[in-house]
Scaffold this active site. Sequence first.
Site, short mmCIF file in Angstrom:
data_model
loop_
_atom_site.label_atom_id
_atom_site.label_comp_id
_atom_site.label_asym_id
_atom_site.label_seq_id
_atom_site.Cartn_x
_atom_site.Cartn_y
_atom_site.Cartn_z
N LYS A 30 45.44 56.62 -34.71
CA LYS A 30 44.62 57.54 -33.93
C LYS A 30 43.88 57.12 -32.76
CE LYS A 30 42.81 58.02 -38.79
NZ LYS A 30 43.55 59.02 -39.60
N ARG A 31 43.91 55.92 -32.71
CA ARG A 31 43.42 55.34 -31.14
C ARG A 31 44.52 55.42 -30.23
NH1 ARG A 31 42.02 52.94 -35.65
NH2 ARG A 31 43.51 51.05 -35.42
#
Length: 464
Positions: A235-236
């Site tokens: 997600k980062r």
Amino acid sequence: MSPVRVRFAPSPTGFFHIGSARTALFNWLYARHTGGTFILRIEDTDQARDSEEFLRLIYDSLTWLGMDWDEGPNANGIGERGDYGPYRQSQRADVYKLYLEQLQNAGRAYEKDGAIWFKQLGERYTVFDEHRKKEVEKVKSDPVVIDDKIRGRVERAEDEDFVIFRSDGNPVFHFVNVVDDIEMKVTHIIRGEDHLSNTSKHIRLYEGFGVTLPAFAHLPLILKSPGMGQGKMSKRDKGALIEEYRQRHFLPEALVNYLALLGWNPGDDREKMPLAETVRLFDLPAINQSNAKFDSKKLAHMNMVYLLEQPADRFVALAADYFSKQPGGAAALADGAYFREIMLLAQPKIKSIDELAAYTAYFFAEDFPMDEKVRAKVLGKGDPKARLHELMAALPAMDFASDAAIESAIKLLAEGNGLGFGDYQAVARLAVTGTNAGPSITSIFRVLGRDRTLARLLRFAAVA
RNA sequence: GUCCCUAUCGUCUAGCCUGGUCCAGGACACUACCCUUUCACGGUAAGAACCGGGGUUCGAAUCCCCGUGGGGACGCCA
């Protein structure tokens, strides 16, 4: 063969990312291909991390991407659908209780440290686990055989007991996932390869409940882009969130098309294809077994290809939606006919909708920026000031009715001075737009209109 | 560390199951040229890969084994 029932079972603990979207898509495609049922189930058993905001994001993202579900929870006013609800695990405590009792009655569950554990069958022995830095109890049992639709036969021999109910009384993923797949009569479990090693646990649970196994299909993972580090996309990572593409006004059908091709292909060289065709051809055995790196440039290209073929009305509508969300975008939208003409000029030139504001800024404001590098280059060649004045002198008598009329007028002017169209084009573009990129100068003149064009030429000549 | 998955251009991939038609095809990216009124689009061309080693076979990118590389899992997260 019973009708196919597949599910997408996200948990609302974070932003909706590209890997989830791809898993959802492959399930959806398989359901639509087989005429089966696509179920949306929310796995909200982690009270500490679940949030309503992330839940809404799941609904919104799926809807935006065009994946409709046949059964699922009450979402954004759609209302719960399906005969196997509720479709949120937080509302299914009674079901889990029943299944737990079944396990307890069979002697397959026990309590330890306040939690409830699933008991594996077989010979027990302890071993020091280097990774966990502690002694763990393992169980030597008959190997679990996973008959995977993508990977073939996968065998795992070692087991451990594992927690199925936390000490706070809430059931754990492995348990609820299996129980609900049984309850909801899921026939095919299509999910990421990161779940492959969980599958032996899940199969033990199925066996514990005495029910037949569904089919499994473990998808290859989406890895970070080249140069963006190692491992699977998280997600980062930049470009990992669906929300990002939505905010940048990517075309969802382009994203879906790109995602479908990440791990699957129609068996020939086609890449851009209508969704209906993907649905027609999609099948599990055609899915690749190896992981794929995410390539944002290829996605951008796909988006451009889709943008190019949008009907004028849809493109203008997309552009209007985009501008309406831009700071100061309302001013651009004020004159609908003017706005439309500009957008249609830009459509064949841009790669994505979010380039529109910068690309067309000079149409909507007089204080557009001047590209100094371009300015130096243009002014350093020939006698641009003379060209500018010739153009200004000719402008009042010029026919602005069409691009062709403007073009022949400028060509006439050029010929009269023993020059070419290009000698006027560059400096006129610089004066009127501040740059060297954009639609044809004739169409810029026409859309801007004579008065505004002349004013800009005059203003530029004064400072040049 | 243990277990599992996996391996064709920089990237996504076709071909592999059913060995010869593959000195390996397409796409993105990159480079050059063409088109052109700038910038794009488009067109053409170029460079670019069967991870290594053994085997099986008349013949292997394709089948087998071993290495190695890549990835995943090993939570009272999902």
